[in-house]
Design a protein around this motif. Structure first.
Motif, short mmCIF file in Angstrom:
data_model
loop_
_atom_site.label_atom_id
_atom_site.label_comp_id
_atom_site.label_asym_id
_atom_site.label_seq_id
_atom_site.Cartn_x
_atom_site.Cartn_y
_atom_site.Cartn_z
N LEU A 290 0.83 -1.21 0.00
CA LEU A 290 0.00 0.00 0.00
C LEU A 290 0.86 1.26 0.00
N GLY A 291 2.09 1.15 0.53
CA GLY A 291 2.98 2.30 0.57
C GLY A 291 3.76 2.36 1.86
N ALA A 292 4.84 3.14 1.85
CA ALA A 292 5.70 3.25 3.03
C ALA A 292 4.97 3.89 4.20
N LYS A 293 4.12 4.88 3.92
CA LYS A 293 3.40 5.56 5.00
C LYS A 293 2.41 4.62 5.67
N GLU A 294 1.72 3.82 4.85
CA GLU A 294 0.79 2.84 5.42
C GLU A 294 1.54 1.78 6.23
N LEU A 295 2.72 1.39 5.72
CA LEU A 295 3.53 0.41 6.45
C LEU A 295 3.97 0.98 7.80
N ALA A 296 4.34 2.26 7.79
CA ALA A 296 4.75 2.90 9.05
C ALA A 296 3.57 2.95 10.03
N SER A 297 2.38 3.28 9.52
CA SER A 297 1.19 3.33 10.38
C SER A 297 0.86 1.95 10.93
N GLY A 298 0.92 0.96 10.06
CA GLY A 298 0.65 -0.40 10.50
C GLY A 298 1.64 -0.87 11.54
N THR A 299 2.89 -0.46 11.39
CA THR A 299 3.92 -0.83 12.36
C THR A 299 3.63 -0.24 13.73
N LEU A 300 3.19 1.01 13.75
CA LEU A 300 2.85 1.64 15.03
C LEU A 300 1.66 0.93 15.69
N ALA A 301 0.67 0.57 14.88
CA ALA A 301 -0.49 -0.14 15.43
C ALA A 301 -0.07 -1.49 16.01
N MET A 302 0.80 -2.18 15.29
CA MET A 302 1.22 -3.50 15.77
C MET A 302 2.18 -3.39 16.95
N ALA A 303 2.83 -2.23 17.09
CA ALA A 303 3.64 -2.01 18.28
C ALA A 303 2.77 -1.97 19.53
N MET A 304 1.52 -1.54 19.36
CA MET A 304 0.57 -1.56 20.47
C MET A 304 -0.11 -2.91 20.59
N LEU A 305 -0.32 -3.57 19.44
CA LEU A 305 -1.03 -4.85 19.42
C LEU A 305 -0.18 -5.99 19.96
N ASN A 306 1.08 -6.04 19.55
CA ASN A 306 1.93 -7.19 19.89
C ASN A 306 2.06 -7.44 21.39
N PRO A 307 2.27 -6.42 22.22
CA PRO A 307 2.33 -6.71 23.66
C PRO A 307 1.04 -7.33 24.18
N ILE A 308 -0.10 -6.89 23.65
CA ILE A 308 -1.38 -7.44 24.08
C ILE A 308 -1.50 -8.90 23.66
N VAL B 187 -9.48 -5.42 24.64
CA VAL B 187 -10.13 -4.67 23.56
C VAL B 187 -10.11 -3.16 23.81
N PRO B 188 -10.48 -2.68 25.00
CA PRO B 188 -10.44 -1.22 25.21
C PRO B 188 -9.04 -0.63 25.05
N LEU B 189 -8.02 -1.39 25.44
CA LEU B 189 -6.65 -0.89 25.29
C LEU B 189 -6.29 -0.70 23.83
N LEU B 190 -6.62 -1.70 23.02
CA LEU B 190 -6.27 -1.62 21.61
C LEU B 190 -7.12 -0.59 20.88
N TYR B 191 -8.36 -0.44 21.30
CA TYR B 191 -9.27 0.49 20.62
C TYR B 191 -8.75 1.92 20.67
N ASN B 192 -8.05 2.26 21.73
CA ASN B 192 -7.57 3.64 21.91
C ASN B 192 -6.13 3.82 21.44
N THR B 193 -5.70 2.99 20.51
CA THR B 193 -4.33 3.06 20.00
C THR B 193 -4.00 4.42 19.39
N GLY B 194 -4.90 4.93 18.56
CA GLY B 194 -4.64 6.21 17.90
C GLY B 194 -4.41 7.33 18.89
N THR B 195 -5.26 7.40 19.90
CA THR B 195 -5.13 8.44 20.92
C THR B 195 -3.82 8.29 21.68
N ALA B 196 -3.47 7.04 22.01
CA ALA B 196 -2.24 6.79 22.76
C ALA B 196 -1.01 7.19 21.95
#
Length: 368
Positions: free
Chosen positions: A12-30, A76-85
């Motif tokens: 999809l692109g480098a920017k999307e990959l960067a965004s996905g990486t940040l999301a998974m940085a929050m997801l992986n610990p969970i 679920v509530p922790l992951l849902y607020n990823t963008g805000t965090a």
């Protein structure tokens, strides 16, 4: 399965990959923390089988299911607020917004993912891994197929972007969970213990046993992954290219780590059987065999990563495109570091699982 997401997001692109990486940085610990807790189902069930328990560890399977529901409600509530965090932590507002949308879709993945883990651990303890692997591969193929339709904008699905890829992962995990639960009920090795009889009742003693053994596993896993998640967040401050390169190397590291982890789980189950039967010789054999296999795979993977970095990086992005040169160059350096860690990672993963097979989960947690 998340590695498929990274591969497809990379298109999809480098920017999307960067965004996905940040999301998974929050997801992986969970995922890894809750998954570590639920891993306790495997050694406890294996010990029950080794001790000749005719219930085949049914209580641990059922309370693992209850525990998966509890953990889902917390996660679920922790992951849902990823963008805000992420925005609070100073990440780019645009990347934080995209990561938040991706994370919201991944929230639907958490409950079936945890149920799937319990079922998979129960089946592993009973030595039923072949069909389990086939189901997991089929689920990964389903995830890939849906992601491909989104990336290629087939039937206009491209408009869903990261959110659609997250939903495809949730759907694939749901399919896997349902298939594994059906397999448990239809497999003669597991159906004979009546795995669903009394499932509606919460057994506090068995739930406590799973929690006591599983919590240190979850804590140890959380400590291990916290370093990588923190690194991902720090890489986000260095720019999209660095973050994307780190994402690629991290996924390749995770892919390599899956092999010693699988060997370690097999060792954990076999040690659990032997521990339940009080057969110390069988425990030693399982331990040394697993360590030998782990050393061999660690050396092989490390050499391949060091010798052919561009080949593995090309799985995620087009290395021939000029605009990806910076990502490729940085990812190559990261991959050399990953290659040097494989042997140590393999031994650590296997020895930790051997100890878990004996319900000794505090020592691995302490040394993490």
């Amino acid at each position: 399965m998340l590695i498929i997401n990274v591969v497809m997001i990379g298109h999809l692109g480098a920017k999307e990959l960067a965004s996905g990486t940040l999301a998974m940085a929050m997801l992986n610990p969970i995922l890894l923390c809750t998954g570590g807790i639920l891993t306790a189902v495997a050694p406890l069930t294996a010990q029950a089988i080794g001790a000749g328990d005719k219930s085949g560890g049914r209580a641990f399977f059922q309370q693992g299911m209850w525990l998966s529901v509890i953990l889902s409600c917390l996660a679920v509530p922790l992951l849902y607020n990823t963008g805000t965090a992420l925005e609070f932590l100073g990440q780019s507002p645009e990347l934080s917004r995209q990561a938040g949308e991706f994370a919201k879709a991944l929230c639907f993945m958490l409950p079936p993912y945890m149920v799937m883990l319990v079922a998979r651990n129960f089946l592993a303890a009973h030595g039923q891994t072949v069909v389990t692997l086939a189901i997991l591969v089929a689920g990964a193929a389903l995830n890939f197929a849906i992601c491909y339709l989104i990336v290629e904008n087939v039937w206009g699905l491209g408009q869903y972007g990261l959110f659609g890829i997250g939903l495809s992962t949730a759907l694939a995990n749901l399919a896997i969970a349902v298939a594994l639960l059906f397999y448990i009920s239809s497999n003669p090795h597991t159906n004979v213990v009546a795995p669903y009889r009394g499932l509606h009742r919460m057994d506090l003693l068995s739930l406590k046993a799973v929690s006591i053994v599983g919590t240190p596993i979850g804590a140890a896993t959380l400590l291990e992954v916290a370093f990588f998640s923190a690194s991902s967040l720090l890489m986000g401050y260095q720019g999209d290219a660095v973050l994307a390169a780190y994402a690629l190397s991290g996924q390749l590291n995770g892919l390599a780590f899956a092999m010693p982890t699988g060997i370690g789980v097999a060792a954990m189950v076999r040690v659990g059987w032997a521990y339940g039967a009080r057969s110390w010789i069988a425990m030693q054999r399982a331990c040394f065999a697993a360590i030998g296999l782990g050393v061999g795979t660690g050396l092989c993977v490390g050499l391949m990563y060091a010798m052919f970095p561009s080949l593995f990086i090309s799985i995620f992005i087009d290395v021939t495109v000029a605009e990806n040169d910076a990502v490729v160059r940085i990812a190559t350096l990261f991959l050399y570091i990953v290659a040097t860690l494989q042997l140590v990672d393999a031994v650590q993963a296997i020895v930790s699982n051997v100890l878990r097979g004996m319900s000794d989960t505090f020592v691995p947690c302490f040394w993490s």
